[in-house]
Structure formats: structure tokens, C-alpha cells
Design an enzyme around this catalytic site. Structure first.
Site, PDB file in Angstrom:
ATOM      1  N   ALA A  71      -7.311 -30.873 -14.586  1.00  8.25           N
ATOM      2  CA  ALA A  71      -8.431 -30.302 -15.345  1.00  8.25           C
ATOM      3  C   ALA A  71      -7.916 -29.554 -16.563  1.00  8.25           C
ATOM      4  O   ALA A  71      -6.761 -29.114 -16.596  1.00  8.25           O
ATOM      5  CB  ALA A  71      -9.252 -29.365 -14.454  1.00  8.25           C
ATOM      6  N   ASP A  72      -8.788 -29.425 -17.533  1.00  7.79           N
ATOM      7  CA  ASP A  72      -8.484 -28.617 -18.708  1.00  7.79           C
ATOM      8  C   ASP A  72      -9.761 -27.896 -19.137  1.00  7.79           C
ATOM      9  O   ASP A  72     -10.816 -28.528 -19.261  1.00  7.79           O
ATOM     10  CB  ASP A  72      -7.960 -29.469 -19.864  1.00  7.79           C
ATOM     11  CG  ASP A  72      -7.502 -28.590 -21.011  1.00  7.79           C
ATOM     12  OD1 ASP A  72      -6.438 -27.956 -20.879  1.00  7.79           O
ATOM     13  OD2 ASP A  72      -8.224 -28.505 -22.025  1.00  7.79           O
ATOM     14  N   THR A  73      -9.656 -26.591 -19.324  1.00 11.41           N
ATOM     15  CA  THR A  73     -10.823 -25.781 -19.689  1.00 11.41           C
ATOM     16  C   THR A  73     -10.629 -25.192 -21.080  1.00 11.41           C
ATOM     17  O   THR A  73      -9.558 -24.686 -21.400  1.00 11.41           O
ATOM     18  CB  THR A  73     -11.031 -24.646 -18.661  1.00 11.41           C
ATOM     19  OG1 THR A  73     -11.197 -25.227 -17.367  1.00 11.41           O
ATOM     20  CG2 THR A  73     -12.259 -23.813 -18.998  1.00 11.41           C
ATOM     21  N   GLY A 108     -12.782 -30.441 -18.692  1.00  9.56           N
ATOM     22  CA  GLY A 108     -12.570 -31.862 -18.480  1.00  9.56           C
ATOM     23  C   GLY A 108     -11.875 -32.006 -17.142  1.00  9.56           C
ATOM     24  O   GLY A 108     -10.933 -31.271 -16.850  1.00  9.56           O
TER      25      GLY A 108
END
Length: 196
Positions: A71-73, A108
Site C-alpha cells: 500500500a501507499d498513502t 493505493g
């Protein structure tokens, strides 16, 4: 037997997965987070980074039964993508710019199956509105050290909660992992029901 891998060093993501009872190992992705153009649409930006993190970790996993979760925030405000602040001065600039305004938090999320390379990437957005932040509040918060490893320089699940006036959307997305979306991806795309 399936083996879940979390491709993240985030203690928040680890805790969220533990809270839903998922058994997993951690293999931190070595993907550089500063490789993409920050003029990309925020959904595309965080999706692409989560996919790259999953792929980077997949290269280092021999187990064909691995299901990799990455994930990427990011925080998106007034056309700008904000990742983690470089230092305290950068954290101040970010927090000051978010004061009294609504911004969006995008995460994401990518799930990748090692056996055949099949992957699904989606993004979730949540609107967050900050209250008016005085310089005193900002500096006191920065002194806690909490902002330095978080997108947009705040953590809603910690002391940063006192900065937030309201939220519209998935709270866990703001923490860094939209659990409902993860469940849907695993169930609909991989035929894995983590509730069973």
C-alpha cells in the site's frame, strides 16, 4: 497453504491486519518512494507506487504460495501530493497548509499472487477536514515526533486526531490500509475469504 506477506514497514498497517486476525509475515519493500512525478493524478500516483512495492517484494520471495499486500498513502490538497515530510520544517509547512481546510487522503492498495504474477490495484479516497491550527498547536504536535513518518505530517490514529474536525469516508484508509477494500479484492479477485 497460502502465505500472506505485508510489503510494508508501517506499524499501523501491521496492527490493522492483526486486528482482523490475518496471519502474515512482513517483508519490507525496498522500492524508492520518490520515483514518480508528483503531477500525476493522486489515484494513479498511489496505485503505481503500491504496485511497484508489491513487485519489488515479490522478487525477493521464493514461496510460490505468497499473496503480497502492498500500500501507499498520500495526502492531496490544492493540487499537491504530500508524502512524508523531510524534516520538522517540512512538517510545519504541510500542517500549516492543511489548517482549516478539507483535503483528501488516498491509499493505493495492491494484492499480488506470486505463483502467476496476477495483481489487482485499487485506490480509496477519504475527505478529512482540519480545524484551525495555530502555530502553537502545530509546533506542539511536531514536538511529539509523530508527524515525521506520516503522509501529510499527521497520524489520525494518534495525537494527530486532535487536529481533525471531521472525516467523510473510510477511517482505516486514512490510517493507511482500507480494510474493507482489501477484503473485497481478496474475495472477488482471488477467491480468498479472510472471514473463514
Amino acid at each position: 497453504m497460502l502465505r500472506f506477506i505485508l510489503a510494508s514497514a508501517s506499524p499501523r498497517r501491521r496492527e490493522l491486519l492483526e486486528n482482523i486476525g490475518l496471519k502474515f509475515d512482513i517483508l519490507v519493500s525496498t522500492q524508492n518512494e520518490d520515483v514518480l512525478d508528483k503531477n500525476l493524478p493522486p489515484e494513479l500516483y498511489c496505485n503505481e507506487l503500491s504496485l511497484r512495492k508489491a513487485c519489488t517484494s515479490a522478487k525477493n520471495i521464493k514461496d510460490k504460495n505468497a499473496i503480497i499486500i502492498a500500500a501507499d498513502t498520500i495526502v492531496y490538497s490544492e493540487g499537491l501530493i504530500m508524502g512524508k515530510p523531510k524534516d520538522e520544517k517540512d512538517a510545519y509547512v504541510m500542517l500549516k497548509s492543511l489548517s482549516s481546510k478539507e483535503h483528501k487522503v488516498y491509499t493505493g492498495i495492491c494484492v499480488l499472487r506470486k505463483s502467476d504474477g496476477f495483481s489487482v490495484t485499487r485506490s480509496v479516497s477519504t475527505a478529512v477536514k482540519f480545524k484551525d491550527l495555530t502555530d502553537e498547536i502545530i509546533y506542539e504536535y511536531i514536538k511529539t515526533g509523530e508527524p515525521l513518518d506520516k503522509a501529510g505530517a499527521y497520524g489520525i490514529q494518534g495525537k494527530g486526531a486532535v487536529l481533525v474536525k471531521k472525516i467523510d469516508g473510510d477511517y482505516f484508509n486514512v490510517v493507511g490500509l482500507p480494510l474493507s477494500e482489501l477484503y473485497d479484492i481478496l474475495k472477488s479477485e482471488f477467491d480468498i475469504d479472510i472471514l473463514n
